[in-house]
Design a protein around this motif. Structure first.
Motif, short mmCIF file in Angstrom:
data_model
loop_
_atom_site.label_atom_id
_atom_site.label_comp_id
_atom_site.label_asym_id
_atom_site.label_seq_id
_atom_site.Cartn_x
_atom_site.Cartn_y
_atom_site.Cartn_z
N MET A 1 0.71 -1.25 -0.15
CA MET A 1 0.00 -0.02 0.14
C MET A 1 0.92 1.28 -0.08
SD MET A 1 -2.82 1.30 2.71
CE MET A 1 -4.04 0.05 2.36
N LYS A 2 0.67 2.22 -0.86
CA LYS A 2 1.12 3.44 -1.04
C LYS A 2 0.85 4.48 0.37
CE LYS A 2 3.43 2.13 -4.64
NZ LYS A 2 4.78 1.75 -4.42
N THR A 3 1.83 5.14 0.36
CA THR A 3 1.46 6.08 1.77
C THR A 3 0.09 7.15 1.44
OG1 THR A 3 3.66 6.46 2.03
CG2 THR A 3 2.24 8.21 3.04
N GLN A 4 -0.02 7.26 0.15
CA GLN A 4 -1.26 8.28 -0.31
C GLN A 4 -2.63 7.48 -0.01
OE1 GLN A 4 -1.75 11.57 -1.48
NE2 GLN A 4 -3.62 11.09 -0.60
N GLU A 5 -2.46 6.15 -0.29
CA GLU A 5 -3.91 5.33 -0.21
C GLU A 5 -4.06 5.26 1.13
OE1 GLU A 5 -5.66 0.84 -1.28
OE2 GLU A 5 -3.19 1.36 -1.62
N LEU A 6 -3.04 4.83 2.26
CA LEU A 6 -3.32 5.08 3.48
C LEU A 6 -3.98 6.27 4.09
CD1 LEU A 6 -2.28 3.73 6.48
CD2 LEU A 6 -0.52 4.95 6.40
N PHE A 7 -3.34 7.36 3.63
CA PHE A 7 -4.22 8.58 4.10
C PHE A 7 -5.26 8.71 3.52
CE2 PHE A 7 0.28 10.31 4.92
CZ PHE A 7 0.22 10.86 5.91
N ASN A 8 -5.76 8.18 2.31
CA ASN A 8 -7.17 8.26 1.80
C ASN A 8 -8.02 7.30 2.86
OD1 ASN A 8 -6.29 9.94 -0.29
ND2 ASN A 8 -6.29 8.45 -1.64
N ILE A 9 -7.80 6.35 3.23
CA ILE A 9 -8.53 5.27 3.89
C ILE A 9 -8.67 5.88 5.23
CG2 ILE A 9 -8.35 3.06 5.06
CD1 ILE A 9 -6.93 2.17 2.44
N LEU A 10 -7.65 6.52 5.72
CA LEU A 10 -7.71 7.17 7.22
C LEU A 10 -8.76 8.23 7.21
CD1 LEU A 10 -4.07 7.15 8.32
CD2 LEU A 10 -5.94 5.49 9.20
N GLU A 11 -8.67 9.24 6.02
CA GLU A 11 -9.52 10.35 5.90
C GLU A 11 -11.00 9.91 5.98
OE1 GLU A 11 -9.16 13.56 5.81
OE2 GLU A 11 -6.89 13.71 5.79
N GLN A 12 -11.43 8.81 5.23
CA GLN A 12 -12.75 8.22 5.06
C GLN A 12 -13.22 7.62 6.10
OE1 GLN A 12 -12.12 5.75 1.51
NE2 GLN A 12 -11.55 7.58 0.44
N ASN A 13 -12.33 7.28 7.25
CA ASN A 13 -12.95 6.61 8.33
C ASN A 13 -12.48 7.17 9.57
OD1 ASN A 13 -13.95 3.66 7.34
ND2 ASN A 13 -11.81 4.14 6.01
N GLN A 14 -12.44 8.52 9.79
CA GLN A 14 -11.99 9.19 10.85
C GLN A 14 -12.67 8.74 12.12
OE1 GLN A 14 -10.82 13.46 10.64
NE2 GLN A 14 -10.92 12.97 8.31
N GLY A 15 -14.18 8.30 11.97
CA GLY A 15 -15.00 8.14 13.19
C GLY A 15 -14.71 6.78 13.62
N LYS A 16 -13.68 5.97 13.29
CA LYS A 16 -13.40 4.53 13.75
C LYS A 16 -12.32 4.50 14.63
CE LYS A 16 -15.88 2.49 9.85
NZ LYS A 16 -17.06 2.70 10.66
N SER A 17 -12.18 3.30 15.12
CA SER A 17 -11.15 2.99 15.90
C SER A 17 -9.87 2.31 14.95
CB SER A 17 -11.50 1.95 17.20
OG SER A 17 -12.27 2.53 17.97
N LEU A 18 -8.75 2.59 15.35
CA LEU A 18 -7.75 2.02 14.21
C LEU A 18 -6.98 0.70 14.95
CD1 LEU A 18 -6.03 2.45 11.74
CD2 LEU A 18 -4.51 4.13 13.18
N CYS A 19 -6.94 -0.33 14.16
CA CYS A 19 -6.70 -1.67 14.81
C CYS A 19 -5.64 -2.20 13.68
CB CYS A 19 -7.66 -2.47 14.88
SG CYS A 19 -9.16 -1.91 15.84
N PHE A 20 -4.71 -3.09 14.19
CA PHE A 20 -3.70 -3.65 13.17
C PHE A 20 -3.64 -5.29 13.85
CE2 PHE A 20 -2.53 0.70 14.06
CZ PHE A 20 -2.07 1.11 12.52
N GLU A 21 -3.87 -6.07 12.94
CA GLU A 21 -3.48 -7.41 12.64
C GLU A 21 -2.37 -7.77 12.18
OE1 GLU A 21 -6.67 -10.72 11.98
OE2 GLU A 21 -5.48 -10.55 10.05
N TYR A 22 -1.09 -7.94 13.26
CA TYR A 22 0.26 -8.03 12.64
C TYR A 22 0.31 -9.49 12.13
CZ TYR A 22 0.95 -10.19 17.51
OH TYR A 22 1.19 -10.98 18.65
N ALA A 23 -0.53 -10.80 12.57
CA ALA A 23 -0.26 -11.92 11.83
C ALA A 23 -1.79 -12.65 12.02
CB ALA A 23 0.52 -12.93 12.75
N PRO A 24 -1.92 -13.62 11.23
CA PRO A 24 -3.70 -14.05 11.21
C PRO A 24 -4.14 -14.17 12.80
CG PRO A 24 -2.12 -15.20 9.76
CD PRO A 24 -1.25 -14.34 10.55
#
Length: 164
Positions: A1-24
């Motif tokens: 994923m490119k940095t711009q795509e990350l920012f676009n996704i974040l901009e579109q989901n500002q009301g959500k909680s940010l989670c990361f799945e580092y392995a299945p």
């Protein structure tokens, strides 16, 4: 994923909680912080003597031991604020590949690629994964495609093979 795509996704989901799945099925803890953002310019030479260069944005995640009891994930809004502040200090290369650097007591430090993302209720979840190393000069080194699925051997490149 490119940095711009990350920012676009974040901009579109500002009301959500940010989670990361580092392995299945393994999630970065709710006590994580964004502790560093690296703007990396990579210049490399592969084993076939081919020069290459690219840019990376590496966002470091760290779990605070003093906040182990924390129950809520960081909001996308807060993370976006942190990343925008960094961008005012050091400009992003928006076409750079974005990676997340992470480790915990049972998972080695790694720079993880973003494979995908999904929305689950009020959570925006980025699915991270380790990218395996690869030979970029297979043709130069004389490595046939069918050899790639075989078990590794103790053989090494011969001096005349074109490999380093």
């Amino acid at each position: 994923m490119k940095t711009q795509e990350l920012f676009n996704i974040l901009e579109q989901n500002q009301g959500k909680s940010l989670c990361f799945e580092y392995a299945p099925n393994l999630m970065v803890g709710t006590n994580y912080h964004i502790t560093e953002v690296k703007h990396i310019a990579v210049e490399s030479v592969d084993c076939g003597a081919n020069a290459d260069s690219w840019n990376e944005t590496i966002i470091q995640l760290w779990e605070s031991p003093s906040e182990i009891e924390k129950t809520n994930y960081m909001s996308v809004y807060k993370a976006l604020g942190i990343l925008k502040k960094v961008g005012k200090m050091k400009s992003y290369r928006l076409d750079a590949e974005v990676k997340f650097e992470y480790s915990n007591e049972t998972f080695h430090t790694a720079q993880l690629f973003v494979n995908d993302y999904e929305i689950q209720g009020t959570n925006l979840i980025f699915k991270l994964a380790v990218e395996k190393t690869d030979c970029k000069a297979k043709e130069t080194c004389g490595i046939p495609e069918d050899k790639l699925t075989m078990e590794p051997t103790n053989a090494c490149c011969s001096p005349s093979s074109g490999c380093c």
